[in-house]
Write a protein that holds these residues in place. Structure first.
Motif, PDB file in Angstrom:
ATOM      1  N   GLN A  11       0.811  -1.215   0.000  1.00 11.00           N
ATOM      2  CA  GLN A  11       0.000   0.000   0.000  1.00 11.00           C
ATOM      3  C   GLN A  11       0.846   1.267   0.000  1.00 11.00           C
ATOM      4  O   GLN A  11       0.445   2.293  -0.581  1.00 11.00           O
ATOM      5  CB  GLN A  11      -0.925  -0.023   1.222  1.00 11.00           C
ATOM      6  CG  GLN A  11      -2.004   1.024   1.209  1.00 11.00           C
ATOM      7  CD  GLN A  11      -3.004   0.829   2.328  1.00 11.00           C
ATOM      8  OE1 GLN A  11      -2.815  -0.003   3.211  1.00 11.00           O
ATOM      9  NE2 GLN A  11      -4.078   1.590   2.309  1.00 11.00           N
ATOM     10  N   MET A  12       2.030   1.230   0.611  1.00  8.91           N
ATOM     11  CA  MET A  12       2.865   2.428   0.660  1.00  8.91           C
ATOM     12  C   MET A  12       3.379   2.831  -0.715  1.00  8.91           C
ATOM     13  O   MET A  12       3.729   4.000  -0.926  1.00  8.91           O
ATOM     14  CB  MET A  12       4.032   2.218   1.614  1.00  8.91           C
ATOM     15  CG  MET A  12       3.653   2.258   3.069  1.00  8.91           C
ATOM     16  SD  MET A  12       2.944   3.842   3.604  1.00  8.91           S
ATOM     17  CE  MET A  12       4.410   4.878   3.583  1.00  8.91           C
ATOM     18  N   THR A  13       3.437   1.907  -1.654  1.00  3.23           N
ATOM     19  CA  THR A  13       3.907   2.240  -2.991  1.00  3.23           C
ATOM     20  C   THR A  13       3.027   3.298  -3.638  1.00  3.23           C
ATOM     21  O   THR A  13       3.503   4.160  -4.384  1.00  3.23           O
ATOM     22  CB  THR A  13       3.926   0.968  -3.865  1.00  3.23           C
ATOM     23  OG1 THR A  13       4.812   0.017  -3.262  1.00  3.23           O
ATOM     24  CG2 THR A  13       4.388   1.259  -5.278  1.00  3.23           C
ATOM     25  N   VAL A  14       1.745   3.238  -3.344  1.00  4.91           N
ATOM     26  CA  VAL A  14       0.776   4.195  -3.907  1.00  4.91           C
ATOM     27  C   VAL A  14      -0.065   4.763  -2.770  1.00  4.91           C
ATOM     28  O   VAL A  14      -1.291   4.749  -2.805  1.00  4.91           O
ATOM     29  CB  VAL A  14      -0.108   3.529  -4.982  1.00  4.91           C
ATOM     30  CG1 VAL A  14       0.676   3.332  -6.269  1.00  4.91           C
ATOM     31  CG2 VAL A  14      -0.651   2.184  -4.500  1.00  4.91           C
ATOM     32  N   VAL A  23      -8.068  -0.509  -4.357  1.00  9.17           N
ATOM     33  CA  VAL A  23      -8.729  -1.771  -4.700  1.00  9.17           C
ATOM     34  C   VAL A  23      -9.289  -1.709  -6.124  1.00  9.17           C
ATOM     35  O   VAL A  23      -9.164  -2.661  -6.903  1.00  9.17           O
ATOM     36  CB  VAL A  23      -9.826  -2.087  -3.669  1.00  9.17           C
ATOM     37  CG1 VAL A  23     -10.705  -3.235  -4.147  1.00  9.17           C
ATOM     38  CG2 VAL A  23      -9.184  -2.431  -2.323  1.00  9.17           C
ATOM     39  N   GLY A  24      -9.900  -0.582  -6.486  1.00 11.13           N
ATOM     40  CA  GLY A  24     -10.425  -0.438  -7.838  1.00 11.13           C
ATOM     41  C   GLY A  24      -9.339  -0.516  -8.888  1.00 11.13           C
ATOM     42  O   GLY A  24      -9.509  -1.168  -9.934  1.00 11.13           O
ATOM     43  N   ALA A  25      -8.203   0.128  -8.632  1.00  8.55           N
ATOM     44  CA  ALA A  25      -7.102   0.096  -9.588  1.00  8.55           C
ATOM     45  C   ALA A  25      -6.531  -1.310  -9.721  1.00  8.55           C
ATOM     46  O   ALA A  25      -6.194  -1.760 -10.829  1.00  8.55           O
ATOM     47  CB  ALA A  25      -6.017   1.081  -9.163  1.00  8.55           C
ATOM     48  N   CYS A  26      -6.416  -2.015  -8.610  1.00  6.49           N
ATOM     49  CA  CYS A  26      -5.939  -3.397  -8.664  1.00  6.49           C
ATOM     50  C   CYS A  26      -6.875  -4.259  -9.508  1.00  6.49           C
ATOM     51  O   CYS A  26      -6.424  -5.083 -10.320  1.00  6.49           O
ATOM     52  CB  CYS A  26      -5.820  -3.970  -7.257  1.00  6.49           C
ATOM     53  SG  CYS A  26      -4.418  -3.353  -6.297  1.00  6.49           S
ATOM     54  N   VAL A 263       1.057   5.151 -11.367  1.00  7.68           N
ATOM     55  CA  VAL A 263       2.217   4.532 -10.722  1.00  7.68           C
ATOM     56  C   VAL A 263       2.003   3.035 -10.555  1.00  7.68           C
ATOM     57  O   VAL A 263       2.918   2.233 -10.779  1.00  7.68           O
ATOM     58  CB  VAL A 263       2.508   5.196  -9.362  1.00  7.68           C
ATOM     59  CG1 VAL A 263       3.575   4.415  -8.590  1.00  7.68           C
ATOM     60  CG2 VAL A 263       2.948   6.637  -9.552  1.00  7.68           C
ATOM     61  N   LEU A 264       0.804   2.632 -10.167  1.00  7.15           N
ATOM     62  CA  LEU A 264       0.525   1.214 -10.006  1.00  7.15           C
ATOM     63  C   LEU A 264       0.675   0.479 -11.329  1.00  7.15           C
ATOM     64  O   LEU A 264       1.272  -0.605 -11.387  1.00  7.15           O
ATOM     65  CB  LEU A 264      -0.884   1.010  -9.440  1.00  7.15           C
ATOM     66  CG  LEU A 264      -1.320  -0.435  -9.233  1.00  7.15           C
ATOM     67  CD1 LEU A 264      -0.335  -1.196  -8.346  1.00  7.15           C
ATOM     68  CD2 LEU A 264      -2.731  -0.493  -8.639  1.00  7.15           C
ATOM     69  N   GLU A 266       2.527   1.375 -13.901  1.00  6.91           N
ATOM     70  CA  GLU A 266       3.959   1.337 -14.217  1.00  6.91           C
ATOM     71  C   GLU A 266       4.675   0.276 -13.400  1.00  6.91           C
ATOM     72  O   GLU A 266       5.519  -0.474 -13.919  1.00  6.91           O
ATOM     73  CB  GLU A 266       4.577   2.701 -13.936  1.00  6.91           C
ATOM     74  CG  GLU A 266       6.092   2.758 -14.117  1.00  6.91           C
ATOM     75  CD  GLU A 266       6.634   4.112 -13.707  1.00  6.91           C
ATOM     76  OE1 GLU A 266       6.584   5.033 -14.543  1.00  6.91           O
ATOM     77  OE2 GLU A 266       7.108   4.241 -12.547  1.00  6.91           O
ATOM     78  N   THR A 267       4.344   0.191 -12.111  1.00  4.13           N
ATOM     79  CA  THR A 267       4.997  -0.776 -11.232  1.00  4.13           C
ATOM     80  C   THR A 267       4.677  -2.205 -11.654  1.00  4.13           C
ATOM     81  O   THR A 267       5.555  -3.079 -11.644  1.00  4.13           O
ATOM     82  CB  THR A 267       4.566  -0.535  -9.774  1.00  4.13           C
ATOM     83  OG1 THR A 267       4.857   0.819  -9.419  1.00  4.13           O
ATOM     84  CG2 THR A 267       5.292  -1.470  -8.827  1.00  4.13           C
ATOM     85  N   ALA A 268       3.447  -2.447 -12.039  1.00  2.00           N
ATOM     86  CA  ALA A 268       3.077  -3.778 -12.522  1.00  2.00           C
ATOM     87  C   ALA A 268       3.860  -4.140 -13.778  1.00  2.00           C
ATOM     88  O   ALA A 268       4.351  -5.276 -13.923  1.00  2.00           O
ATOM     89  CB  ALA A 268       1.573  -3.832 -12.787  1.00  2.00           C
ATOM     90  N   ARG A 269       4.007  -3.182 -14.694  1.00  2.00           N
ATOM     91  CA  ARG A 269       4.777  -3.447 -15.915  1.00  2.00           C
ATOM     92  C   ARG A 269       6.241  -3.692 -15.599  1.00  2.00           C
ATOM     93  O   ARG A 269       6.868  -4.599 -16.176  1.00  2.00           O
ATOM     94  CB  ARG A 269       4.627  -2.282 -16.888  1.00  2.00           C
ATOM     95  CG  ARG A 269       3.221  -2.127 -17.474  1.00  2.00           C
ATOM     96  CD  ARG A 269       3.182  -1.120 -18.601  1.00  2.00           C
ATOM     97  NE  ARG A 269       3.519   0.228 -18.164  1.00  2.00           N
ATOM     98  CZ  ARG A 269       2.642   1.102 -17.671  1.00  2.00           C
ATOM     99  NH1 ARG A 269       1.364   0.766 -17.537  1.00  2.00           N
ATOM    100  NH2 ARG A 269       3.016   2.330 -17.318  1.00  2.00           N
ATOM    101  N   ARG A 270       6.798  -2.911 -14.692  1.00  2.00           N
ATOM    102  CA  ARG A 270       8.194  -3.104 -14.294  1.00  2.00           C
ATOM    103  C   ARG A 270       8.380  -4.457 -13.609  1.00  2.00           C
ATOM    104  O   ARG A 270       9.407  -5.109 -13.779  1.00  2.00           O
ATOM    105  CB  ARG A 270       8.644  -1.987 -13.381  1.00  2.00           C
ATOM    106  CG  ARG A 270       8.724  -0.615 -14.022  1.00  2.00           C
ATOM    107  CD  ARG A 270       9.888  -0.481 -14.992  1.00  2.00           C
ATOM    108  NE  ARG A 270      10.045   0.913 -15.408  1.00  2.00           N
ATOM    109  CZ  ARG A 270      10.863   1.788 -14.846  1.00  2.00           C
ATOM    110  NH1 ARG A 270      11.617   1.420 -13.820  1.00  2.00           N
ATOM    111  NH2 ARG A 270      10.932   3.033 -15.282  1.00  2.00           N
ATOM    112  N   PHE A 271       7.407  -4.862 -12.834  1.00  2.00           N
ATOM    113  CA  PHE A 271       7.482  -6.169 -12.161  1.00  2.00           C
ATOM    114  C   PHE A 271       7.646  -7.275 -13.203  1.00  2.00           C
ATOM    115  O   PHE A 271       8.489  -8.160 -13.066  1.00  2.00           O
ATOM    116  CB  PHE A 271       6.227  -6.395 -11.331  1.00  2.00           C
ATOM    117  CG  PHE A 271       6.211  -7.679 -10.557  1.00  2.00           C
ATOM    118  CD1 PHE A 271       6.845  -7.777  -9.327  1.00  2.00           C
ATOM    119  CD2 PHE A 271       5.540  -8.788 -11.042  1.00  2.00           C
ATOM    120  CE1 PHE A 271       6.824  -8.966  -8.601  1.00  2.00           C
ATOM    121  CE2 PHE A 271       5.518  -9.981 -10.334  1.00  2.00           C
ATOM    122  CZ  PHE A 271       6.165 -10.068  -9.112  1.00  2.00           C
ATOM    123  N   VAL A 272       6.868  -7.205 -14.237  1.00  2.00           N
ATOM    124  CA  VAL A 272       6.929  -8.229 -15.292  1.00  2.00           C
ATOM    125  C   VAL A 272       8.260  -8.150 -16.038  1.00  2.00           C
ATOM    126  O   VAL A 272       8.913  -9.182 -16.290  1.00  2.00           O
ATOM    127  CB  VAL A 272       5.744  -8.073 -16.258  1.00  2.00           C
ATOM    128  CG1 VAL A 272       5.891  -9.032 -17.435  1.00  2.00           C
ATOM    129  CG2 VAL A 272       4.427  -8.336 -15.524  1.00  2.00           C
TER     130      VAL A 272
END
Length: 276
Positions: A11-14, A23-26, A263-264, A266-272
């Motif tokens: 949660q601190m990431t965003v 939750v909606g963004a996830c 940001v979320l 972007e972070t998901a894409r970077r994770f992959v």
């Protein structure tokens, strides 16, 4: 392999996103899991948060944070134990089996790291059975040595495991966080040690970028922006048999100043791209 199925956003990431917005963004991005923090959970309401994530089908990979167990004053120690019992109860209510512990720094006027770590063990002797009875595991997080004075006297996986091994693995384990341990040449062997004992209770990622900001706390870099070989660390942890979610936890003023959903994503894409 669907790499995103292993992703959990701390949660601190965003932190700029409200819980409903997170939750909606996830849900929109297909992010399957979140790591929650006690303060925003309390602000939204514990039961309301539990229902929100449950109804969205999100796994809760951890609750941050308990700990701060190094005080000498008896009244302060009693307050810390009470607060950690409350955190354990909150973790259970949220449906997560992992409470992350940041152990605490040196008390005022103290220079005795060994004694401070022993007070952590004393506190765990009270808290570990309480957590075990509620199906919650305590995960000791070693923090980079630059935090030893004021935030966490446990600086290495070796120190964290030496504490955890005094208790059943079902009650006490460790957090493997790349930001805090990437520099330690003993860490790969300690990951194997932790995995063999079933004590890796949380796996977190952040990159190391320089220069560090003033105060150093908010210097956790976006995945791929720094010097850590994140893929290699994932492979080390998975070699122990780890199959759980991997949390990305970023404290970063620049990221917090941006749109949280952006940001979320972007972070998901970077994770992959950077971890798998």
């Amino acid at each position: 392999m669907n790499a995103l199925s292993h992703f959990s956003v701390n949660q601190m990431t965003v932190k700029q996103l409200t819980l409903p917005s997170l939750v909606g963004a996830c849900t929109r991005l297909g992010v399957p899991a979140v790591g929650l923090w006690r303060e925003p959970v309390a602000a939204h309401g514990l039961e309301a948060t539990a229902k929100l994530v449950r109804d969205a089908g999100l796994a809760v990979t951890s609750l941050c944070r308990g700990g701060f167990l190094t005080a000498v004053d008896p009244a302060e120690r009693t307050r810390a134990l009470d607060d950690n019992r409350a955190a354990i109860d909150e973790a259970a209510a949220l449906g997560t089996d992992t409470l992350v512990l940041v152990s605490g720094g040196l008390p005022p006027a103290s220079r005795d790291l060994v004694a401070a770590r022993e007070r952590i063990a004393d506190a765990l002797s009270v808290l570990a059975p309480y957590a075990g009875e509620r199906g919650v595991r305590l995960a000791i997080e070693p923090l980079h040595p630059m935090y030893a004075a004021d935030r966490c006297v446990v600086s290495t996986l070796t120190q964290a495991l030496d504490l955890a091994e005094r208790f059943p693995a079902s009650q006490v384990g460790v957090v493997v966080d790349t930001y805090h341990i990437w520099w330690d040449d003993r860490a790969p062997a300690e990951i194997a040690r932790a995995g063999a004992q079933g004590r890796i209770h949380s796996f977190q990622l952040a990159d190391w970028t320089t220069p560090l900001p003033a105060g150093v706390l908010n210097g956790r870099g976006q995945l791929g922006d720094g010097v850590i070989d994140l893929r290699e660390w994932r492979e080390r942890v998975e070699a122990t048999g780890w199959t759980g979610h991997i949390e990305v936890e970023l404290f970063n003023d620049g990221l917090w100043a941006r749109d949280g959903a952006e940001v979320l994503g972007e972070t998901a894409r970077r994770f992959v791209s950077e971890v798998f």
